[in-house]
Design a protein around this motif. Structure first.
Motif, mmCIF file in Angstrom:
data_model
loop_
_atom_site.group_PDB
_atom_site.id
_atom_site.type_symbol
_atom_site.label_atom_id
_atom_site.label_comp_id
_atom_site.label_asym_id
_atom_site.label_seq_id
_atom_site.Cartn_x
_atom_site.Cartn_y
_atom_site.Cartn_z
ATOM 1 N N LYS A 185 24.489 -23.910 -22.653
ATOM 2 C CA LYS A 185 23.230 -23.906 -22.027
ATOM 3 C C LYS A 185 22.121 -24.125 -23.167
ATOM 4 N N GLY A 186 22.049 -25.122 -23.684
ATOM 5 C CA GLY A 186 20.857 -25.440 -24.729
ATOM 6 C C GLY A 186 21.485 -24.634 -25.936
ATOM 7 N N THR A 187 20.855 -23.758 -26.237
ATOM 8 C CA THR A 187 21.321 -22.937 -27.549
ATOM 9 C C THR A 187 22.425 -21.717 -27.079
ATOM 10 N N ASP A 188 22.819 -21.494 -25.816
ATOM 11 C CA ASP A 188 23.781 -20.703 -25.595
ATOM 12 C C ASP A 188 25.294 -21.270 -25.935
ATOM 13 N N TYR A 189 26.050 -20.221 -26.257
ATOM 14 C CA TYR A 189 27.485 -20.653 -26.480
ATOM 15 C C TYR A 189 28.466 -20.101 -25.474
ATOM 16 N N CYS A 190 29.431 -20.799 -25.160
ATOM 17 C CA CYS A 190 30.297 -20.585 -23.806
ATOM 18 C C CYS A 190 31.661 -20.557 -24.228
ATOM 19 N N SER A 191 32.486 -19.669 -23.970
ATOM 20 C CA SER A 191 33.756 -19.583 -23.784
ATOM 21 C C SER A 191 34.604 -19.378 -22.640
ATOM 22 N N VAL A 192 35.567 -19.983 -22.723
ATOM 23 C CA VAL A 192 36.412 -19.718 -21.373
ATOM 24 C C VAL A 192 37.943 -19.303 -21.670
ATOM 25 N N VAL A 193 38.341 -18.253 -21.002
ATOM 26 C CA VAL A 193 39.631 -17.513 -21.399
ATOM 27 C C VAL A 193 40.425 -17.208 -20.126
ATOM 28 N N THR A 194 41.593 -17.773 -19.900
ATOM 29 C CA THR A 194 42.436 -17.200 -19.071
ATOM 30 C C THR A 194 43.416 -16.152 -19.226
ATOM 31 N N LEU A 195 43.393 -15.028 -18.553
ATOM 32 C CA LEU A 195 44.126 -13.661 -18.963
ATOM 33 C C LEU A 195 45.359 -13.425 -17.903
ATOM 34 N N ASP A 197 48.360 -10.432 -17.030
ATOM 35 C CA ASP A 197 48.854 -8.914 -17.487
ATOM 36 C C ASP A 197 50.066 -8.533 -16.643
ATOM 37 N N PRO A 198 50.853 -7.508 -16.957
ATOM 38 C CA PRO A 198 51.950 -7.071 -15.989
ATOM 39 C C PRO A 198 52.016 -7.323 -14.739
ATOM 40 N N SER A 199 50.700 -7.222 -14.043
ATOM 41 C CA SER A 199 50.679 -7.374 -12.649
ATOM 42 C C SER A 199 51.172 -8.810 -12.322
ATOM 43 N N ASN A 200 51.242 -9.794 -13.140
ATOM 44 C CA ASN A 200 51.554 -11.130 -12.755
ATOM 45 C C ASN A 200 50.342 -12.029 -12.056
ATOM 46 N N VAL A 201 49.148 -11.211 -12.314
ATOM 47 C CA VAL A 201 47.844 -12.144 -11.619
ATOM 48 C C VAL A 201 47.213 -12.654 -12.994
ATOM 49 N N LYS A 202 46.486 -13.765 -12.655
ATOM 50 C CA LYS A 202 45.824 -14.641 -13.511
ATOM 51 C C LYS A 202 44.197 -14.512 -13.418
ATOM 52 N N LEU A 203 43.591 -14.404 -14.236
ATOM 53 C CA LEU A 203 42.016 -14.061 -14.305
ATOM 54 C C LEU A 203 41.359 -15.159 -15.349
ATOM 55 N N THR A 204 40.688 -16.089 -14.867
ATOM 56 C CA THR A 204 39.817 -16.986 -15.673
ATOM 57 C C THR A 204 38.511 -16.367 -15.769
ATOM 58 N N CYS A 205 38.051 -16.211 -17.071
ATOM 59 C CA CYS A 205 36.658 -15.670 -17.289
ATOM 60 C C CYS A 205 35.874 -16.702 -17.907
ATOM 61 N N THR A 206 34.543 -16.849 -17.901
ATOM 62 C CA THR A 206 33.683 -17.505 -18.220
ATOM 63 C C THR A 206 32.595 -16.823 -18.909
ATOM 64 N N LEU A 207 32.378 -16.827 -20.227
ATOM 65 C CA LEU A 207 31.507 -15.907 -21.026
ATOM 66 C C LEU A 207 30.357 -16.702 -21.880
ATOM 67 N N PHE A 208 29.383 -16.465 -21.862
ATOM 68 C CA PHE A 208 28.379 -16.986 -22.546
ATOM 69 C C PHE A 208 27.393 -15.964 -23.169
ATOM 70 N N SER A 214 28.996 -12.501 -30.733
ATOM 71 C CA SER A 214 29.038 -11.699 -29.398
ATOM 72 C C SER A 214 30.342 -12.067 -28.334
ATOM 73 N N LEU A 215 30.797 -13.439 -28.649
ATOM 74 C CA LEU A 215 32.143 -13.867 -27.808
ATOM 75 C C LEU A 215 33.184 -13.383 -28.455
ATOM 76 N N PRO A 216 34.267 -13.147 -27.608
ATOM 77 C CA PRO A 216 35.462 -12.510 -28.020
ATOM 78 C C PRO A 216 36.024 -13.283 -29.245
ATOM 79 N N LYS A 217 36.552 -12.903 -30.069
ATOM 80 C CA LYS A 217 37.135 -13.408 -31.397
ATOM 81 C C LYS A 217 38.475 -13.922 -31.082
ATOM 82 N N ILE A 218 38.731 -14.804 -30.336
ATOM 83 C CA ILE A 218 40.385 -15.196 -29.958
ATOM 84 C C ILE A 218 40.742 -16.284 -30.790
#
Length: 665
Positions: A185-195, A197-208, A214-218
């Motif tokens: 978003k212009g000057t914003d940074y975005c990171s996408v991560v799919t997680l 866990d042992p519950s075998n469910v997937k979660l996709t997160c969009t972080l900006f 300030s974004l996760p250091k993956i």
């Protein structure tokens, strides 16, 4: 004192609260109740700048989250502070502090629907006899000495299979896929991560975030993240995570046996001893249930037509053209193929000249394109990088018979393409540094000159180089869904051709209307193919008796509308794109229900997540503040058509059978 700054010493407050005060939960803060001897306690997750109201009164606003109800749909409340108390609080309150508010007035919040917080807000001032107690954490405190009234705040972590739409939660997850931060978003940074866990469910997160740190250091698949205050939204039957006010993250190496050391840019965070057990358990589960070996390779291992991740050191960089940027890197090993050297002016090449010459036979030139250019420009010479999804391509210059290996980081973020900067404390970097220090540079300088093909002078002109780069680039941010047999046509040719016809074009989006995207949503009548016209011929309500009389009545909206003589309208996107390609400019209209944005027009007005996604998409197609040369390419189908009336005849153009690429946002 109306504002008291207290400390936590070994998990306990150094000062006790007045005995008459009793704690009030967020759910019990309601108008009409007596809150005279009550206090509310929460963590500061957001604070606004100190301002002055129209009458000159100081005003300060903070948002407190109720940790006892962190799993609830609504778990935060606005605190409005007036007068000298506002000035005092603005000096000392910081995100992460625990605040207790007493002597407050409870009033209906006019912004509850917009910000998703409690339906009321708290108003406090010294004149009203209010008091605020601020429990701060010493910035060098141990993990057990955290901000709380009597004990450290106990966070509730939600498994991925128990997430609910509209909640703000804390969670742990193992990284199954990620896209390194990129400009969205212009000057914003975005990171996408799919997680997972042992519950075998997937979660996709969009972080900006506007701050890259300030974004996760993956750094790699298999890392473990802890997210606090992430908002959950349901879209197309899948739960998705997005950043909310107060979002915070910690990242841990997912390797079994590695030290449990969090990566974070925050100076203050809570990490309890029992959470070490959580990290170790997730590591063991991931090692047994996930395939987390990435496509990492050394330069000595690369082959043509390979996509791989490279851990390396940056020793030089230079601008090539408006859409590409050069990175010179090495990892201490030698590529087994002759490699190209991108011709750039010596004055444009940043880096230590002596070192660049010493390593000339061990470095490779990587061209990065489009959305990666801005980050590449900001990289510091000497930094250690992990470049994800580099593409190797075997080719030859236009006037050369000798083939060479090229390295490209194409535009977009598909397959996790991107650049990550790794700290020297990273285990992989420690290993790389030790290896680089052991390399005998004398041996590398004695290698045959053809071991690394120098391409300087092999392009007869700048135009030849630009043509070669354009063939290498994969910059289109749109995808064609049909008619691939059509070849590209210049806009100048289209503007001088009669209608109706269909064309395939490659152009850039110079501007679009409306700029306020909500204004692009219109109601369309399929009967007359027009907008807000009245094609309905309403019938009395008794007309529904014909449906009711059926043995098995159907109460579908279309049948009800037909019985009542009502013509149903549909929501559509209507926008005007100004497209340019160097030969001309053309206005093309977008008329679309869902295909182009892959977002239903009928849902966007009531869905904040979809509104954000559409804004991010438009910022990717037409990044604000960019020069024309730096804009991404769009491949589109457009059709021309005639519009005639009694006074004049005009030719219009409409985009069709085109959609936004999946990895644009």
């Amino acid at each position: 004192m109306p504002v008291q700054l207290l400390k936590i010493i070994k998990g306990k407050s150094e000062t006790s609260l007045p005995s008459h005060l009793q704690k009030e939960d967020l759910q019990h803060l309601q108008e009409g109740f007596d809150h005279t001897n009550k206090y509310f306690q929460g963590i500061v997750i957001l604070s606004y700048p100190l301002t002055k109201l129209g009458d000159g009164t100081d005003f300060f606003k903070v948002v407190l989250q109720d940790l006892d109800n962190s799993f609830s749909r609504i778990n935060s409340i606005n605190i409005l502070i007036y007068g000298k108390m506002a000035e005092d609080c603005a000096k000392v309150i910081r995100n992460g502090d625990t605040c207790l508010v007493s002597g407050f007035k409870l009033k209906k919040s006019p912004t509850a629907k917009e910000d998703g917080r409690h339906g009321c807000h708290l108003e406090v001032s010294e004149e009203a006899g209010s008091a605020i107690y601020i429990y701060t954490v010493p910035r060098t405190t141990a993990a057990s000495e955290t901000a709380s009234l009597s004990v450290a705040p106990k966070y509730v972590y939600t498994p991925l299979n128990r997430l609910k739409d509209g909640t703000i939660v804390n969670l742990y997850g193992i990284v199954k896929f990620f896209k390194p931060p990129y400009v969205s978003k212009g000057t914003d940074y975005c990171s996408v991560v799919t997680l997972v866990d042992p519950s075998n469910v997937k979660l996709t997160c969009t972080l900006f975030n506007g701050n890259l740190d300030s974004l996760p250091k993956i750094y790699k698949v298999g890392d473990i993240v802890r997210f606090h205050r992430i908002k959950i939204r349901e879209y197309n039957g899948q739960m998705q995570g997005i950043t909310s006010a107060g979002f915070a993250s910690l990242t841990f190496d997912g390797t079994v046996g590695a030290p449990v050391v969090p990566r974070t840019s925050s100076k203050v965070y809570t990490f309890m001893d029992e959470e070490q057990k959580t990290i170790k358990e997730l590591r063991i589960w991931a090692a047994s249930n996930l395939s987390i070996s990435g496509p990492a390779a050394k330069l000595s291992d690369v082959q043509p037509m390979l996509f791989f991740d490279l851990t390396c050191q940056l020793i030089g960089k230079a601008k090539v053209d408006g859409s590409s940027f050069l990175l010179k890197v090495w990892d201490g090993t030698k590529c087994p193929y002759p490699t190209w050297k991108v011709p750039v002016e010596a004055r444009d090449l940043e880096g230590e000249k002596v070192l660049l010459h010493q390593l000339r036979n061990l470095t490779v030139d990587i061209l990065v394109y489009d959305n990666h250019v801005q980050l590449a420009k900001s990289l510091k010479i000497g930094s250690f990088l992990r470049i994800y999804s580099i593409h190797t391509k075997q080719a030859s210059a236009d006037n050369e018979d000798v083939s060479h290996l090229e390295f490209h980081l194409h535009g977009g973020t598909c397959y996790g393409r991107g650049i990550g900067v790794l700290p020297e404390s990273n285990p992989d970097i420690k290993e790389l540094k030790a290896f680089l220090e052991s390399v005998d540079l004398a041996d590398s300088q004695n290698m045959e000159s053809m071991s690394s093909l120098e391409l300087d002078g092999t392009f007869s002109s700048v135009a030849d180089l630009e043509s070669h780069l354009q063939r290498c680039q994969q910059l289109s941010v749109t995808v064609l869904t049909d008619h691939q047999y059509l070849s590209n046509t210049e806009l100048k040719t289209i503007l001088n051709s009669p209608a109706p016809q269909q064309y395939r074009i490659r152009a850039k989006l110079r501007t679009y209307e409306p700029q306020k995207l909500y204004q692009s949503i219109k109601l369309h009548c399929s009967k007359c193919n027009s907008l807000c016209k009245q094609c309905s011929t309403p019938k009395p309500i008794k007309s529904l008796s014909s449906i009711a009389a059926e043995q098995q009545p159907s109460w579908e909206p279309t049948e009800i509308a037909q019985a009542l003589g009502v013509e149903l309208l549909q929501y559509v996107f209507i926008m005007r794109f100004t497209l340019v390609d160097g030969t001309g400019a053309l206005n093309a209209y977008l008329f679309d229900y869902e295909k182009f944005f892959q977002i239903p027009a009928s849902e966007i007005l009531t869905n904040n997540f979809l509104q954000q996604k559409m804004q991010m998409t438009m910022n990717a197609l037409c990044p604000p503040g960019r020069k024309l040369d730096d804009l991404p390419w769009l491949e589109c189908f457009i059709k021309s058509y005639n519009v005639r009336d009694e006074m004049k005849h005009q030719v219009y153009y409409q985009i069709f059978d085109t959609t936004v690429a999946e990895d644009v946002v």
